[in-house]
Design an enzyme around this catalytic site. Structure first.
Site, PDB file in Angstrom:
ATOM      1  N   ASN A  92       2.783  -2.542 -10.519  1.00  0.00           N
ATOM      2  CA  ASN A  92       2.716  -1.376 -11.590  1.00  0.00           C
ATOM      3  C   ASN A  92       1.677  -1.110 -12.532  1.00  0.00           C
ATOM      4  OD1 ASN A  92       5.193  -1.470 -10.247  1.00  0.00           O
ATOM      5  ND2 ASN A  92       6.221  -2.669 -11.956  1.00  0.00           N
ATOM      6  N   HIS A 109      -3.334  -2.986  -9.079  1.00  0.00           N
ATOM      7  CA  HIS A 109      -3.526  -1.403  -9.087  1.00  0.00           C
ATOM      8  C   HIS A 109      -3.892  -0.728 -10.036  1.00  0.00           C
ATOM      9  CE1 HIS A 109      -0.439  -1.771  -5.102  1.00  0.00           C
ATOM     10  NE2 HIS A 109      -1.737  -2.309  -4.913  1.00  0.00           N
ATOM     11  N   CYS A 117     -15.017   4.735 -15.305  1.00  0.00           N
ATOM     12  CA  CYS A 117     -16.141   5.677 -15.149  1.00  0.00           C
ATOM     13  C   CYS A 117     -16.486   5.685 -13.816  1.00  0.00           C
ATOM     14  CB  CYS A 117     -17.266   5.366 -16.111  1.00  0.00           C
ATOM     15  SG  CYS A 117     -18.656   6.499 -15.804  1.00  0.00           S
ATOM     16  N   CYS A 165     -18.141   9.866 -20.185  1.00  0.00           N
ATOM     17  CA  CYS A 165     -18.044   8.193 -20.359  1.00  0.00           C
ATOM     18  C   CYS A 165     -18.737   7.739 -21.749  1.00  0.00           C
ATOM     19  CB  CYS A 165     -18.605   7.529 -19.267  1.00  0.00           C
ATOM     20  SG  CYS A 165     -19.124   6.051 -19.443  1.00  0.00           S
ATOM     21  N   SER A 206       8.965  -2.551  -2.295  1.00  0.00           N
ATOM     22  CA  SER A 206       9.621  -2.150  -0.972  1.00  0.00           C
ATOM     23  C   SER A 206       8.911  -2.849  -0.126  1.00  0.00           C
ATOM     24  CB  SER A 206       9.405  -0.658  -0.683  1.00  0.00           C
ATOM     25  OG  SER A 206       7.940  -0.308  -0.865  1.00  0.00           O
ATOM     26  N   GLU A 232      17.625  -3.809  -2.564  1.00  0.00           N
ATOM     27  CA  GLU A 232      18.075  -3.465  -1.301  1.00  0.00           C
ATOM     28  C   GLU A 232      17.174  -4.324  -0.329  1.00  0.00           C
ATOM     29  OE1 GLU A 232      18.164   0.627  -1.196  1.00  0.00           O
ATOM     30  OE2 GLU A 232      15.846   0.785  -1.216  1.00  0.00           O
TER      31      GLU A 232
HETATM   32  C1  BV8 Z   1      -6.903  -1.312   0.479  1.00  0.00           C
HETATM   33  C2  BV8 Z   1      -1.710   3.334  -7.553  1.00  0.00           C
HETATM   34  C3  BV8 Z   1      -8.807  -2.004   1.578  1.00  0.00           C
HETATM   35  C4  BV8 Z   1      -1.105   3.205  -8.882  1.00  0.00           C
HETATM   36  C5  BV8 Z   1      -0.844   2.546  -5.347  1.00  0.00           C
HETATM   37  C6  BV8 Z   1      -3.216  -3.602   5.789  1.00  0.00           C
HETATM   38  C7  BV8 Z   1      -4.291  -4.232   4.906  1.00  0.00           C
HETATM   39  C8  BV8 Z   1      -4.786  -3.743   3.962  1.00  0.00           C
HETATM   40  C9  BV8 Z   1      -4.587  -2.458   3.790  1.00  0.00           C
HETATM   41  C10 BV8 Z   1      -3.754  -1.874   4.464  1.00  0.00           C
HETATM   42  C11 BV8 Z   1      -3.245  -2.060   5.620  1.00  0.00           C
HETATM   43  N1  BV8 Z   1      -2.452  -1.359   6.017  1.00  0.00           N
HETATM   44  C12 BV8 Z   1      -2.628  -0.161   5.549  1.00  0.00           C
HETATM   45  C13 BV8 Z   1      -3.513  -0.284   4.416  1.00  0.00           C
HETATM   46  C14 BV8 Z   1      -4.102   0.799   3.479  1.00  0.00           C
HETATM   47  C15 BV8 Z   1      -3.139   1.059   2.253  1.00  0.00           C
HETATM   48  C16 BV8 Z   1      -1.869   0.707   2.394  1.00  0.00           C
HETATM   49  O1  BV8 Z   1      -1.139  -0.116   2.402  1.00  0.00           O
HETATM   50  N2  BV8 Z   1      -1.004   1.773   3.168  1.00  0.00           N
HETATM   51  C17 BV8 Z   1       0.486   1.752   3.384  1.00  0.00           C
HETATM   52  C18 BV8 Z   1       0.929   3.152   2.973  1.00  0.00           C
HETATM   53  C19 BV8 Z   1       0.650   1.486   4.841  1.00  0.00           C
HETATM   54  N3  BV8 Z   1      -3.507  -0.059   1.257  1.00  0.00           N
HETATM   55  C20 BV8 Z   1      -4.341   0.207   0.404  1.00  0.00           C
HETATM   56  O2  BV8 Z   1      -5.144   1.394   0.705  1.00  0.00           O
HETATM   57  C21 BV8 Z   1      -4.853  -0.634  -0.492  1.00  0.00           C
HETATM   58  N4  BV8 Z   1      -6.286  -0.712  -0.513  1.00  0.00           N
HETATM   59  O3  BV8 Z   1      -6.212  -2.125   1.310  1.00  0.00           O
HETATM   60  O4  BV8 Z   1      -8.123  -1.371   0.487  1.00  0.00           O
HETATM   61  C22 BV8 Z   1     -10.223  -2.131   1.226  1.00  0.00           C
HETATM   62  C23 BV8 Z   1     -10.950  -3.098   1.809  1.00  0.00           C
HETATM   63  C24 BV8 Z   1     -12.567  -3.180   1.542  1.00  0.00           C
HETATM   64  C25 BV8 Z   1     -12.956  -2.364   0.698  1.00  0.00           C
HETATM   65  C26 BV8 Z   1     -12.262  -1.204   0.000  1.00  0.00           C
HETATM   66  C27 BV8 Z   1     -10.739  -1.053   0.436  1.00  0.00           C
HETATM   67  C28 BV8 Z   1      -4.509   0.266  -1.778  1.00  0.00           C
HETATM   68  C29 BV8 Z   1      -3.197   0.041  -2.356  1.00  0.00           C
HETATM   69  C30 BV8 Z   1      -3.125   0.370  -3.632  1.00  0.00           C
HETATM   70  C31 BV8 Z   1      -2.667   1.863  -3.538  1.00  0.00           C
HETATM   71  N5  BV8 Z   1      -2.256   2.395  -4.935  1.00  0.00           N
HETATM   72  N6  BV8 Z   1      -0.678   3.002  -6.469  1.00  0.00           N
HETATM   73  C32 BV8 Z   1      -0.022   4.086  -9.068  1.00  0.00           C
HETATM   74  O5  BV8 Z   1      -0.265   5.243  -9.215  1.00  0.00           O
HETATM   75  O6  BV8 Z   1       0.963   3.854  -9.239  1.00  0.00           O
HETATM   76  S1  BV8 Z   1       0.183   2.142  -4.333  1.00  0.00           S
HETATM   77  C33 BV8 Z   1       1.989   2.310  -5.142  1.00  0.00           C
HETATM   78  O7  BV8 Z   1       2.731   1.724  -4.216  1.00  0.00           O
HETATM   79  C34 BV8 Z   1       2.037   1.664  -6.439  1.00  0.00           C
HETATM   80  O8  BV8 Z   1       1.006   0.839  -6.732  1.00  0.00           O
HETATM   81  C35 BV8 Z   1       3.319   1.053  -6.162  1.00  0.00           C
HETATM   82  O9  BV8 Z   1       3.497  -0.304  -6.994  1.00  0.00           O
HETATM   83  C36 BV8 Z   1       3.268   0.411  -4.736  1.00  0.00           C
HETATM   84  C37 BV8 Z   1       4.097  -0.273  -4.047  1.00  0.00           C
HETATM   85  O10 BV8 Z   1       5.360   0.432  -3.998  1.00  0.00           O
HETATM   86  P1  BV8 Z   1       6.616  -0.383  -4.939  1.00  0.00           P
HETATM   87  O11 BV8 Z   1       6.355  -0.630  -6.106  1.00  0.00           O
HETATM   88  O12 BV8 Z   1       7.074  -1.501  -3.735  1.00  0.00           O
HETATM   89  O13 BV8 Z   1       7.503   0.892  -5.045  1.00  0.00           O
HETATM   90  P2  BV8 Z   1       8.455   1.704  -3.854  1.00  0.00           P
HETATM   91  O14 BV8 Z   1       9.218   2.791  -4.786  1.00  0.00           O
HETATM   92  O15 BV8 Z   1       7.947   1.656  -2.601  1.00  0.00           O
HETATM   93  O16 BV8 Z   1       9.858   0.431  -3.973  1.00  0.00           O
HETATM   94  C38 BV8 Z   1      10.437   0.201  -5.128  1.00  0.00           C
HETATM   95  C39 BV8 Z   1      11.625  -0.964  -4.560  1.00  0.00           C
HETATM   96  O17 BV8 Z   1      12.257  -1.439  -5.571  1.00  0.00           O
HETATM   97  C40 BV8 Z   1      12.449  -0.828  -3.392  1.00  0.00           C
HETATM   98  O18 BV8 Z   1      12.562  -1.591  -2.507  1.00  0.00           O
HETATM   99  C41 BV8 Z   1      13.756  -0.405  -4.403  1.00  0.00           C
HETATM  100  O19 BV8 Z   1      14.799  -1.022  -3.462  1.00  0.00           O
HETATM  101  C42 BV8 Z   1      13.625  -1.597  -5.298  1.00  0.00           C
HETATM  102  N7  BV8 Z   1      14.368  -1.238  -6.427  1.00  0.00           N
HETATM  103  C43 BV8 Z   1      14.515   0.078  -7.027  1.00  0.00           C
HETATM  104  N8  BV8 Z   1      15.369  -0.151  -8.202  1.00  0.00           N
HETATM  105  C44 BV8 Z   1      15.638  -1.441  -8.479  1.00  0.00           C
HETATM  106  C45 BV8 Z   1      14.750  -2.114  -7.354  1.00  0.00           C
HETATM  107  N9  BV8 Z   1      14.848  -3.259  -7.271  1.00  0.00           N
HETATM  108  C46 BV8 Z   1      15.428  -4.068  -8.293  1.00  0.00           C
HETATM  109  N10 BV8 Z   1      16.087  -3.489  -9.310  1.00  0.00           N
HETATM  110  C47 BV8 Z   1      16.129  -2.071  -9.264  1.00  0.00           C
HETATM  111  N11 BV8 Z   1      17.007  -1.596 -10.352  1.00  0.00           N
HETATM  112 ZN    ZN Z   2     -20.270   5.767 -17.341  1.00  0.00          ZN
END
Ligand code: BV8
Ligand code: ZN
Length: 257
Positions: A92, A109, A117, A165, A206, A232
Site C-alpha cells: 500500500n 510500492h 525526481c 526538483c 489478492s 475471500e
Molecule cells: C516488477 C502502485 C520487474 C502503487 C502497484 C512475475 C515476476 C515479477 C514481475 C511480474 C511477474 N509477472 C508479471 C509481472 C509484472 C507485474 C505484475 O505482477 N503484473 C500482474 C498484473 C500480473 N509486476 C510488476 O511490474 C512489478 N515490477 O516486477 O519489476 C523488474 C525487474 C528488473 C528491473 C525492473 C523491473 C511492480 C508491481 C508494482 C505495481 N504497482 N501499485 C499504487 O498506485 O497503489 S500494484 C497495485 O496492486 C498496488 O500496489 C496494490 O497494492 C497491488 C496489489 O493489489 P492488492 O493490494 O492485493 O489489492 P487488490 O484490490 O488486488 O486485492 C485486495 C484484497 O483484499 C482482495 O483479495 C480482497 O478480497 C481483500 N479485501 C478487501 N476488503 C478486505 C479484504 N481483506 C480483508 N479485509 C477487508 N475488509
Molecule cells: Zn532532481
C-alpha cells in the site's frame, strides 16, 4: 511449527478497505474508474502526465479524510510488543500503518506522501498536489459503489509541467510510486527477511501482483508457517499453511491479541 523468532507480514489494499480506501480489483475491475495501464505505468506518465498526476493527487488528498482501522492498530501493537525480528512489508502507498504507530515498516510500492525526481532520483516528503491544475476526482452521482467511477475533472490550462526538483532543478518530479514494469523498493531486504522468517502472514491482498504474490512461496521454501488473513480466498490461498477468511478489522486483532 518451529519456535517463532522472525515474523514477516505482507499487507495489501484489503487492510485499508475498512478505513474507506478503495481496493484495486473491485467488482468492476476498474481502479478508481481507470484501467491500471492508464495510470500506473511509465508509459502512462509519459503519455498523459496530467491524468496520472491527477489520479495520485486525488488519492493523496483522500488520506486526510481517512483514519487507521483496527487492523493497522493491531499490527502497530505487535510491532511495539514483539521481541524478535519483525518486518511489515506493505504494497500500500497510504500512510495508515505509520499513523497507527508501526515502525518496522517498508513500502515496497512507494508512498503517496513522497515525491521522486525522474532526473536525479532524489526522493522527498510530499503532501500537496503535483499537478497545479488537477482538481479532486468528482465521485459520479449515479453510483455509490465502493469502486465508484470517477471522472477526472482537470481545469487544464495548456500543457502540463511537472514540479521542479529542489535538488537538481529539473521539472521532473513524479509520484514516488512503483509503476508496473518498475522494480519494487528494497527487494534485497525483503528477500533476506523472508529467508529468516518462521512465520509469514499475508493480509488483505489478492495475490495478483508480483513479486509480492511470490513471497509466500519463498517463505514456505525456507520453512516458515504461512498464514493468510483475507476477506475471500486469494489467487494464492492454496500456497498457505492456513487461511482465515473475514474482514481484516476482525481477523488481525484476533491473530495479534
Ligand atoms: C516488477 C502502485 C520487474 C502503487 C502497484 C512475475 C515476476 C515479477 C514481475 C511480474 C511477474 N509477472 C508479471 C509481472 C509484472 C507485474 C505484475 O505482477 N503484473 C500482474 C498484473 C500480473 N509486476 C510488476 O511490474 C512489478 N515490477 O516486477 O519489476 C523488474 C525487474 C528488473 C528491473 C525492473 C523491473 C511492480 C508491481 C508494482 C505495481 N504497482 N501499485 C499504487 O498506485 O497503489 S500494484 C497495485 O496492486 C498496488 O500496489 C496494490 O497494492 C497491488 C496489489 O493489489 P492488492 O493490494 O492485493 O489489492 P487488490 O484490490 O488486488 O486485492 C485486495 C484484497 O483484499 C482482495 O483479495 C480482497 O478480497 C481483500 N479485501 C478487501 N476488503 C478486505 C479484504 N481483506 C480483508 N479485509 C477487508 N475488509
Ligand atoms: Zn532532481
Amino acid at each position: 511449527m518451529r519456535r517463532i523468532e522472525t515474523i514477516v507480514v505482507l499487507t495489501g489494499a484489503g487492510v485499508s478497505a475498512e478505513s474507506g480506501l478503495a481496493t484495486f480489483r473491485g467488482p468492476d475491475g476498474l481502479w478508481e474508474g481507470h484501467r491500471v495501464e492508464e495510470v500506473c505505468t511509465p508509459q502512462a506518465l509519459a503519455r498523459d502526465p496530467a491524468l496520472v498526476h491527477a489520479f495520485y493527487d486525488a488519492r493523496r488528498a483522500r488520506l486526510a479524510e481517512v483514519e487507521p482501522n483496527a487492523a493497522h492498530k493491531a499490527l502497530a501493537r505487535l510491532d511495539a510488543a514483539w521481541p524478535g525480528e519483525l518486518l511489515i512489508v506493505t504494497q500500500n502507498v497510504d500512510d495508515l500503518h505509520e499513523r497507527a504507530g508501526a515502525k518496522r515498516l517498508l513500502h515496497m510500492h512507494g508512498e503517496l506522501k513522497s515525491a521522486l525526481c525522474a532526473g536525479c532520483e532524489a526522493r522527498m516528503p510530499w503532501d500537496r498536489p503535483m499537478s497545479p491544475n488537477s482538481v479532486r476526482f468528482e465521485r459520479s452521482r449515479e453510483t455509490t459503489s465502493p469502486s465508484a467511477r470517477f471522472s477526472t475533472s482537470l481545469e487544464a490550462n495548456g500543457d502540463f509541467t511537472a514540479p521542479e526538483c529542489p535538488r537538481c532543478g529539473a521539472a521532473k518530479l513524479r509520484p514516488d510510486i512503483v509503476f508496473f514494469g518498475e522494480m519494487p523498493y528494497q527487494m534485497d531486504r525483503i528477500d533476506a527477511a523472508l529467508s529468516r522468517a518462521d512465520l509469514f502472514v499475508s493480509i488483505g491482498t489478492s495475490g495478483a501482483v508480483y513479486p509480492a504474490a511470490g513471497f509466500v512461496q519463498t517463505a514456505r521454501h525456507c520453512g516458515a508457517w504461512a498464514l493468510e488473513l483475507n476477506l475471500e480466498p486469494s489467487a494464492g490461498s492454496y500456497l498457505f499453511s492456513e487461511s482465515r477468511m473475514g474482514p481484516a478489522g476482525e481477523q488481525v486483532p484476533a491473530w495479534v491479541d
